[in-house]
Each structure stands twice: as structure tokens, then as C-alpha cells.
Scaffold this motif. Structure first.
Motif, short mmCIF file in Angstrom:
data_model
loop_
_atom_site.label_atom_id
_atom_site.label_comp_id
_atom_site.label_asym_id
_atom_site.label_seq_id
_atom_site.Cartn_x
_atom_site.Cartn_y
_atom_site.Cartn_z
N GLN A 29 -9.02 3.73 -9.26
CA GLN A 29 -10.19 4.12 -8.46
C GLN A 29 -10.00 5.48 -7.79
OE1 GLN A 29 -13.22 2.71 -7.87
NE2 GLN A 29 -12.89 1.04 -9.32
N GLY A 30 -8.77 5.98 -7.72
CA GLY A 30 -8.52 7.30 -7.15
C GLY A 30 -8.68 7.38 -5.65
N LEU A 31 -8.49 6.26 -4.94
CA LEU A 31 -8.64 6.24 -3.49
C LEU A 31 -7.35 6.67 -2.80
CD1 LEU A 31 -10.48 2.81 -3.11
CD2 LEU A 31 -11.52 5.09 -3.19
N GLY A 32 -7.48 7.24 -1.60
CA GLY A 32 -6.32 7.52 -0.78
C GLY A 32 -5.81 6.23 -0.16
N PRO A 33 -4.60 6.25 0.43
CA PRO A 33 -4.03 5.02 1.00
C PRO A 33 -4.92 4.35 2.03
CG PRO A 33 -2.35 6.73 0.82
CD PRO A 33 -3.65 7.38 0.48
N ILE A 34 -5.52 5.14 2.93
CA ILE A 34 -6.32 4.51 3.98
C ILE A 34 -7.62 3.95 3.41
CG2 ILE A 34 -7.54 6.63 4.69
CD1 ILE A 34 -7.24 5.58 7.59
N ILE A 70 0.83 -1.20 0.00
CA ILE A 70 0.00 0.00 0.00
C ILE A 70 0.86 1.26 0.00
CG2 ILE A 70 -0.26 0.51 2.47
CD1 ILE A 70 -3.19 0.08 0.05
N ALA A 71 2.12 1.13 0.44
CA ALA A 71 3.03 2.28 0.47
C ALA A 71 3.78 2.46 -0.84
CB ALA A 71 4.03 2.12 1.62
N ASN A 72 3.72 1.48 -1.74
CA ASN A 72 4.49 1.55 -2.98
C ASN A 72 4.23 2.82 -3.79
OD1 ASN A 72 6.23 -0.65 -2.94
ND2 ASN A 72 4.66 -2.06 -3.68
N GLY A 130 -1.00 -0.36 6.67
CA GLY A 130 -0.14 0.48 5.83
C GLY A 130 -0.86 1.69 5.29
N GLY A 131 -2.10 1.51 4.87
CA GLY A 131 -2.88 2.64 4.37
C GLY A 131 -3.07 3.71 5.41
N PHE A 132 -3.38 3.32 6.63
CA PHE A 132 -3.56 4.29 7.71
C PHE A 132 -2.27 5.05 7.97
CE2 PHE A 132 -3.36 5.47 12.18
CZ PHE A 132 -4.56 6.15 12.35
N LEU A 133 -1.15 4.34 8.03
CA LEU A 133 0.12 4.99 8.34
C LEU A 133 0.58 5.91 7.21
CD1 LEU A 133 2.03 1.98 9.95
CD2 LEU A 133 1.14 4.01 11.12
N VAL A 134 0.43 5.45 5.96
CA VAL A 134 0.88 6.27 4.82
C VAL A 134 0.07 7.55 4.73
CG1 VAL A 134 0.99 6.38 2.30
CG2 VAL A 134 1.79 4.33 3.49
N GLU A 135 -1.24 7.46 4.92
CA GLU A 135 -2.09 8.64 4.76
C GLU A 135 -1.95 9.61 5.92
OE1 GLU A 135 -6.82 9.55 4.03
OE2 GLU A 135 -5.78 8.02 2.86
N HIS A 136 -1.83 9.11 7.13
CA HIS A 136 -1.83 9.99 8.30
C HIS A 136 -0.44 10.31 8.83
CE1 HIS A 136 -6.16 10.18 8.83
NE2 HIS A 136 -6.22 8.88 8.60
N VAL A 137 0.57 9.53 8.45
CA VAL A 137 1.92 9.82 8.92
C VAL A 137 2.84 9.97 7.70
CG1 VAL A 137 3.75 9.15 10.53
CG2 VAL A 137 1.40 8.43 10.97
N SER A 138 3.41 8.87 7.23
CA SER A 138 4.31 8.88 6.07
C SER A 138 4.59 7.44 5.68
CB SER A 138 5.63 9.58 6.39
OG SER A 138 6.35 8.84 7.36
N TRP A 139 5.16 7.24 4.50
CA TRP A 139 5.51 5.87 4.12
C TRP A 139 6.62 5.32 5.03
CZ3 TRP A 139 10.44 4.60 2.84
CH2 TRP A 139 11.28 5.57 2.30
N GLN A 140 7.46 6.22 5.55
CA GLN A 140 8.53 5.77 6.45
C GLN A 140 7.96 5.13 7.72
OE1 GLN A 140 8.45 8.73 4.93
NE2 GLN A 140 10.48 9.30 4.14
N SER A 141 6.79 5.60 8.16
CA SER A 141 6.21 5.06 9.40
C SER A 141 5.83 3.59 9.27
CB SER A 141 4.97 5.88 9.79
OG SER A 141 3.94 5.75 8.83
N VAL A 142 5.63 3.12 8.02
CA VAL A 142 5.35 1.71 7.79
C VAL A 142 6.49 0.85 8.34
CG1 VAL A 142 5.16 -0.02 5.96
CG2 VAL A 142 3.80 2.07 5.84
N PHE A 143 7.69 1.39 8.29
CA PHE A 143 8.86 0.67 8.79
C PHE A 143 9.19 1.05 10.23
CE2 PHE A 143 9.28 1.04 4.17
CZ PHE A 143 9.37 -0.29 3.83
N PHE A 144 9.02 2.32 10.58
CA PHE A 144 9.33 2.75 11.95
C PHE A 144 8.49 2.02 12.99
CE2 PHE A 144 10.93 7.05 10.28
CZ PHE A 144 12.26 6.66 10.41
N ILE A 145 7.27 1.62 12.62
CA ILE A 145 6.39 0.98 13.60
C ILE A 145 6.96 -0.35 14.10
CG2 ILE A 145 5.00 -0.33 11.92
CD1 ILE A 145 2.56 0.31 13.64
N ASN A 146 7.86 -0.94 13.30
CA ASN A 146 8.46 -2.21 13.73
C ASN A 146 9.42 -2.05 14.90
OD1 ASN A 146 7.19 -3.84 11.82
ND2 ASN A 146 8.75 -3.46 10.28
#
Length: 534
Positions: free
Chosen positions: A313-318, A49-51, A172-188
Motif C-alpha cells: 500500500q506504500g503507507l508510512g509507519p504512522i 510496525i518497526a520491522n 509503534g507507527g508514531f514512534l518509528v515515523e517521528h523518532v526512530s525504531w529504537q524509540s519503540v524500545f526506549f519508551i519502556n
């Protein structure tokens, strides 16, 4: 059907003594390893989802994005079996804890990376550490749980993997939209710290009595080279070289040669990386092939679904992640049911039925278009989740239950390696199919849409992602009508490629349903009923 030889240490495995206090408590052990396994399984799909955000931020090409996924999956696949042997030899607790710490550290490094090369490099490192903890988790469960409760523990373990794999895009969608794609990895990082603390307090060391004392270094190099050549050749065929290129065929032939030499060497070396005798068991071999084919269809298809939701479809990440909720929810709900069915009737019928549902979902997703509504999408995603659950839960039982007990670490590594290889192959092959289809259809669709002139550089690449470049609207002389036409060309070309990719995935899933016919519960998995083996 002949079983793999059980060896001296495989005939009996007494139930572990009841644990006193926290250390070695079976259910607390399950919780501790589940936290770590969840982290690794999430990272197999959470990046999907972050790609789009990574592509936009770092200017990555399609083949570079594929390597973000494939570098991780390939490193896991290559190292898992070796990691299983390390756990059998030096202790599953130690390898699990090292894997947790390294995985969290590599995740943090990815979040700090500012180039696509560093992201790919640290993803490979992340995969290597992830390989340490996956088979160790299964080894810890087998050493901790009494025979009559092991099937239930493995079922929950498989459910955690399945739910985490499916839940990755939502988180991933929640993190990318509300934080950043980097947060997908920082959460680990905090999750890894929690898993490490629980592991230090709860896990009890276990080492297999008949574990190998040496390591098959040449076997590791041959298998790594074979897998690397295969994945690299397939990705480059779709990205740059083409399928008729000598480079492509050189990589593929090298891979086949290395696989052949590896198989021969494993029959000659004293302590092989993968004892070939294991594959005398037809159910075990079928289970391994089934995992490869299932992951091929699932992970390869999921790679494009996220681009479809965000691009076409034009959807946001979340919102894109939430649209995949039927997939996640169905896997979570149906995994316990699948476990109960497998326990009562054996794995064959649930596995065949699961892959039939998976194939039907893949063929159904061929119909996805720009105008497809949420209900129709949800139907196919839910059917896919229903089909995947029995395979996620049951394949572990088939592979590990039909393996010699003293090779439990190897069997656990083999099961996970099959899944990672399938995922890497699916992403690579379907990516190549997509690229080839886009290349052949883009010019024709451009002409059919009545767009004057030649397409600007980069638009064909945009069609591989299904996403209209934001800067296109500001191009000199661009009118709303022209923008709509070009957007239509990009979306139509992407859908052409995605439809062909899902066709291939559906065929692979149908073949997997046939392979599942040859699975059955092994002696080790039947221990709960008979009490003779684990």
C-alpha cells in the motif's frame, strides 16, 4: 467432566481483609499491575510496525526478523510457568518488581544495539523478565480482590492485555515515523520506572500457602528444548532448509520426543513444573488450546499485515498504524461488552462467536490487494478486533477458574504461555508458508510480467516483505516501465504468499471455534456468585 483436584489449599480462599491506606488497595493494585502488563503486552506487537525499518537499517533477513518476535515470545512461553511458581514460592510482589526492572533495562539495551544479533539476544532477555511479571500480576489480583469483585478485575486485566496487544502497531507507527525504531524500545524505560515506583508504594506481598518448595529443573530443560526445537525447525524449514530436509524433520521429531518425555516426567516428579492433573479438567485444557490457536492466527497474521500496509500500500509507519485503528478500537470497545456477556451467560457462547468472527476476518483478508481501499481494510480489521476481544477477556477466566487455587501462579503462567507459544508458532508457521509460496511463485510471476533476463539477487527476498528496494530505481538501464513491472512482480508474489498464510490462519481460527465449545466457567471463577471460592 472431571475437574482437576483442588488439594488442601484449594477448597477455601477467604476474601482479603480491607486494605488500609495505599498498600494493598485492590483498585490501586489493579492500576499498578496494569501498567506493567501493558508494557509487556505492547511489546508483543509494537515491534511488528518497526520491522520494515529494522530490516532496512540492520539488513535483516526474514528469518532474523521472525526471531525478533519469536525470541521474545518463546522466552516468555518457556519461562512463564516457572515464573508463576517463583511468585507462588517467593512472593508475587517481589517477582513482579524484578520483572519490571529487568524488562525496562533489557528494552534500553535493545535500543542501543547496532546489530541484529544483539537485538535478538536482548529480546530474549526482555522476554525472560516479562515472564516474571505476567503471572505475578494475576496472582496479586487474586490475593487482593474480594471474591465478588474478582471477575470484574480479571476482565479489566484481560482488556488491558487485549487493548495493549492491538494498540502496539499504532504507537509503534508514531514512534518509528517521528523518532526512530529504537524509540519503540526506549519508551519502556520511563514506563518501567513509573510501574516500579507504583509497585513499591502500592503492592502488598502475597505467597501461596501450599506453594512448591523445590523446582522441576529437568522439566524446565525438557520443555525449553521441546519448544526451541519446534520453533527453530519451522522457521529454518521456510528460510533455508526446506520441508523435505533431514534437519527440519530432525528438529520436529526431537521436539515431539522431548514433549513426550516432558509429559511422562511430569507425572513422576514430586513437584512438577506443570501438574498433569490440571488437564483432567476438559474446560481448562480447551482454554489452553484455544489461547494457542487464537494467538497463532492473530499474531501470525499481524506480522504480514504491517508489511502489506507499508510495502504494497506504500503507507508510512504512522499511517500504517492508523489503518489498524479499527482493530484496536473494536477491541477496546467490545472488551467490556464481552466481559459482561461472559459474566451473564458464561464463556462458551462468546468464545465460540469470537473465534467465528476471527475466522471470517482472516478469510476476508485473503481478498486484500494493491487496490483495496481503506473502507474494505477497516471492515476486516474491525471484524478481527470484535472476534478477538471475547477470547482475550474470557480465556483467563476459563483457565484460571478451572485450576486449583494453590496453583494460581502456574495457571496464570499457563494462560500466558499458551498465548506466547501460539504467537511464536503462528509467526514461524505462517512465515514458512509465506517463504515457500514466494519461492514457488516468484520465477513464474517474473516470466509472466515479461521482464527480460534473470532477477537480480535479493529481489526474491524483497518479495517476502512486499517492499520494492529503494536502490532499484538507480540500477543501470532501469526504465520507469521496467521498474513498474518488477514492482508488480514483488507485490503480486507477496500477495500470493500472504493470501495462503491468511487461509491457514482462517482454518486455525475455525478449529479454535470448535475447541471453544468445550469451555465453561470454573468453580474458582464462580466465586463472585456463590462466594465459596475465588
Amino acid at each position: 467432566m472431571e475437574k482437576a483436584p483442588q488439594g488442601d489449599g484449594g477448597a477455601q480462599n477467604p476474601s482479603p481483609a480491607p486494605a488500609k491506606g495505599l498498600r494493598g488497595h485492590p483498585w490501586l493494585t489493579l492500576f499498578a499491575v496494569a501498567v506493567g502488563v501493558m508494557m509487556v503486552a505492547l511489546d508483543g506487537t509494537i515491534v511488528a510496525i518497526a520491522n520494515p525499518a529494522i530490516q532496512h537499517d540492520l539488513g535483516a533477513t526474514l528469518d532474523q526478523l521472525q526471531w525478533i518476535t519469536n525470541g521474545y515470545l518463546l522466552a516468555l512461553a518457556v519461562a512463564l510457568i516457572t515464573a508463576g511458581k517463583l511468585g507462588d514460592r517467593f512472593g508475587h510482589r517481589q517477582t513482579f518488581l524484578i520483572g519490571i526492572a529487568g524488562f525496562a533495562a533489557a528494552s534500553g539495551a535493545i535500543g542501543l544495539s547496532d546489530s541484529i544479533a544483539f537485538v535478538i539476544g536482548f529480546r530474549v532477555l526482555q522476554g525472560l523478565f516479562g515472564a516474571l511479571l505476567m503471572p505475578a500480576a494475576l496472582g496479586l489480583l487474586r490475593a487482593t480482590f474480594p471474591a465478588e469483585k474478582l471477575n470484574m478485575a480479571i476482565g479489566i486485566w484481560g482488556m488491558v492485555i487485549g487493548a495493549s496487544t492491538a494498540g502496539g502497531p499504532i504507537l509503534g507507527g508514531f514512534l518509528v515515523e517521528h523518532v526512530s525504531w529504537q524509540s519503540v524500545f526506549f519508551i519502556n524505560v520511563p514506563v518501567g520506572v513509573i510501574a516500579l515506583v507504583f509497585g513499591l508504594v502500592i503492592l502488598k506481598d502475597h505467597r501461596a500457602e501450599n506453594a512448591p518448595r523445590s523446582f522441576d529443573v529437568l522439566g524446565i530443560l525438557l520443555l525449553s528444548g521441546a519448544m526451541g526445537s519446534l520453533i527453530w525447525g519451522i522457521i529454518q524449514a521456510g528460510a533455508d532448509w526446506g520441508w523435505a530436509s533431514g534437519n527440519t524433520w530432525g528438529c520436529l521429531l526431537s521436539a515431539m520426543l522431548l514433549f513426550g518425555v516432558f509429559a511422562y516426567w511430569e507425572t513422576k516428579v514430586k513437584e512438577p513444573l506443570i501438574p498433569m492433573a490440571m488437564f483432567r479438567s476438559v474446560p481448562l485444557s480447551a482454554g489452553v488450546v484455544l489461547m494457542v490457536l487464537m494467538a497463532f492466527a492473530f499474531m501470525g497474521g499481524l506480522f504480514f499485515v504491517t508489511f502489506y500496509l507499508q510495502g504494497v500500500q506504500g503507507l508510512g509507519p504512522i499511517d500504517a498504524g492508523l489503518h489498524l485503528l479499527p482493530l484496536t478500537a473494536m477491541m477496546i470497545v467490545s472488551s467490556p461488552l464481552a466481559g459482561a456477556l461472559i459474566t451473564k451467560f458464561g464463556p462458551r457462547i462468546p468464545l465460540v462467536g469470537g473465534m467465528v468472527c476471527t475466522a471470517a476476518a482472516m478469510f476476508g483478508m485473503i481478498t486484500l490487494s494493491e487496490g483495496t481501499g481503506t473502507f474494505a481494510m477497516s471492515l476486516w480489521f474491525a471484524l478481527l478486533g470484535l472476534g478477538l476481544a471475547p477470547v482475550m477477556v474470557g480465556a483467563t477466566e476459563v483457565i484460571v477458574g478451572n485450576a486449583p487455587l494453590e496453583l494460581s501462579g502456574v495457571a496464570g503462567g499457563l494462560q500466558q504461555a499458551a498465548m506466547q507459544v501460539g504467537g511464536a508458532l503462528g509467526t514461524a508457521v505462517l512465515g514458512a508458508v509465506m517463504s515457500s509460496k514466494v519461492s514457488s511463485d516468484f520465477a513464474e510471476n517474473w516470466t509472466a510480467a515479461g521482464v527480460p533476463g534473470e532477477p537480480a539477487p535479493g529481489l526474491e527476498q524483497a518479495a517476502e516483505f512486499g517492499m520494492v528496494p529503494q536502490e532499484l530505481a538507480q540500477a543501470p538501464g532501469m526504465t520507469p516501465d521496467m521498474l513498474d513491472r518488477i514492482g508488480g512482480v514483488i507485490h503480486d508474489t507477496f500477495l500470493d504468499g500472504m493470501g495462503l498464510a491468511f487461509t491457514v490462519a482462517g482454518v486455525v481460527a475455525a478449529v479454535a471455534a470448535g475447541v471453544a465449545v468445550f469451555t465453561k466457567r470454573g468453580e474458582n471463577a464462580e466465586a463472585g456468585a456463590g462466594g465459596a471460592h475465588i
